[in-house]
Motif scaffolding. Structure first.
Motif, PDB file in Angstrom:
ATOM      1  N   ASN A 111      -9.830 -18.627   6.969  1.00  0.00           N
ATOM      2  CA  ASN A 111     -10.760 -19.467   7.721  1.00  0.00           C
ATOM      3  C   ASN A 111     -10.038 -20.581   8.466  1.00  0.00           C
ATOM      4  OD1 ASN A 111     -12.940 -17.952   6.828  1.00  0.00           O
ATOM      5  ND2 ASN A 111     -13.371 -19.305   5.098  1.00  0.00           N
ATOM      6  N   ARG A 112      -8.993 -21.119   7.854  1.00  0.00           N
ATOM      7  CA  ARG A 112      -8.232 -22.169   8.514  1.00  0.00           C
ATOM      8  C   ARG A 112      -7.535 -21.641   9.764  1.00  0.00           C
ATOM      9  NH1 ARG A 112      -5.749 -23.796   4.419  1.00  0.00           N
ATOM     10  NH2 ARG A 112      -3.737 -22.771   4.676  1.00  0.00           N
ATOM     11  N   VAL A 113      -6.941 -20.460   9.660  1.00  0.00           N
ATOM     12  CA  VAL A 113      -6.281 -19.852  10.824  1.00  0.00           C
ATOM     13  C   VAL A 113      -7.310 -19.486  11.884  1.00  0.00           C
ATOM     14  CG1 VAL A 113      -4.905 -17.889  11.600  1.00  0.00           C
ATOM     15  CG2 VAL A 113      -4.362 -18.997   9.436  1.00  0.00           C
ATOM     16  N   GLN A 114      -8.453 -18.967  11.461  1.00  0.00           N
ATOM     17  CA  GLN A 114      -9.507 -18.607  12.404  1.00  0.00           C
ATOM     18  C   GLN A 114      -9.994 -19.827  13.182  1.00  0.00           C
ATOM     19  OE1 GLN A 114     -12.982 -16.987  10.528  1.00  0.00           O
ATOM     20  NE2 GLN A 114     -13.942 -16.344  12.442  1.00  0.00           N
ATOM     21  N   ALA A 115     -10.216 -20.940  12.472  1.00  0.00           N
ATOM     22  CA  ALA A 115     -10.669 -22.160  13.146  1.00  0.00           C
ATOM     23  C   ALA A 115      -9.605 -22.698  14.094  1.00  0.00           C
ATOM     24  CB  ALA A 115     -11.040 -23.213  12.101  1.00  0.00           C
TER      25      ALA A 115
END
Length: 265
Positions: A111-115
């Motif tokens: 999720n951090r990479v996606q954001a």
């Protein structure tokens, strides 16, 4: 004498009336010709525009996809982190048996990479729409309208009529067709994974982020909505499990009659 003088003036009046009548007829004919010519030209341009409109839109969508994909790639290249190893985003869970391993993806990292990716792409596209030409590609057949872009009217560029209409004989000749596109809504992203069997009790795992950018493409007298899609790898690599004492390739395979001996300490 008076009657003769009056009789002599009538032919002159008749000649003037005939001349005025001829001038009026010529003027009417010229007006009709000009109106007919202009009407025919407008009808010709309308028919030509309707016939070439699908070609315009197809060409505009192709060029828009090139420009938007370039901006997305520039945003991804600016990331501080590169593609992760799949073992960095996999967590092992407690299992009831030593011969089995249960794993799961670390959703916090994903999720951090996606954001991060979604925010960078959105920021780069917004900067490009506001006139930052450093984020736009240099294409031979595209001429950007810097003034319109700086006004915040989307990304505007010109292409020659010969290129847009796919007319090789004209090439770069002819008037330039303005094409404009701007981002509709937010940048959407989804996470997908692909797992392939590799060897004995091993798997090659890939995790991707699929980006979708909705754009509105506008050409003279027409517009079209399109989606620019691109997939970005987040992590990939080989994950290995414990090698079993007995291995069969599928449930229909014959069962072995021998077991692999283990060394006992």
């Amino acid at each position: 004498m008076e009657q003769e003088e009056i009789f002599l003036y009538f032919p002159r009046k008749r000649m003037k009336l005939r001349k005025n009548s001829r001038r009026t007829k010529n003027s009417n004919r010229l007006t009709i010709f000009l109106v007919s010519f202009i009407g025919c030209m407008l009808l010709f341009l309308y028919v030509l525009n309707q016939r070439l409109m699908p070609t315009y839109l197809q060409y505009a969508e192709k060029q828009t996809d090139k420009i938007a994909s370039y901006v997305v790639n520039e945003a991804i290249s600016s990331r501080t982190s590169s593609v992760l190893d799949v073992n960095d985003i996999i967590e092992e869970l407690p299992a009831g048996s030593a011969e089995t391993v249960t794993v799961k993806f670390n959703t916090d990292i994903i999720n951090r990479v996606q954001a991060e990716i979604q925010g960078l792409v959105k920021s780069y596209l917004a900067q490009a729409e506001q006139g930052d030409l450093t984020h736009l590609p240099e294409l031979e057949t595209v001429e950007y309208d810097v003034g319109k872009i700086e006004e915040g009217d989307g990304i505007v560029f010109f292409v020659p009529l010969g290129q847009a209409a796919n007319l090789p004989l004209l090439g770069n000749l002819g008037p330039k067709i303005p094409i404009r596109f701007h981002i509709i809504g937010n940048v959407h992203s989804t996470v997908t994974s692909n797992i392939k069997e590799f060897g004995i009790n091993s798997a090659f795992v890939e995790v991707w982020i699929n980006l979708e950018v909705n754009v509105q493409i506008i050409v003279p007298f027409a517009s079209k909505s399109a989606t620019v899609a691109q997939s970005i790898p987040v992590a990939m690599g080989l994950t290995r499990g414990p090698v079993p004492n007995i291995y069969t390739n599928g449930s229909d395979a014959p069962q072995p009659s021998l077991e692999v001996p283990l060394k006992m300490d």
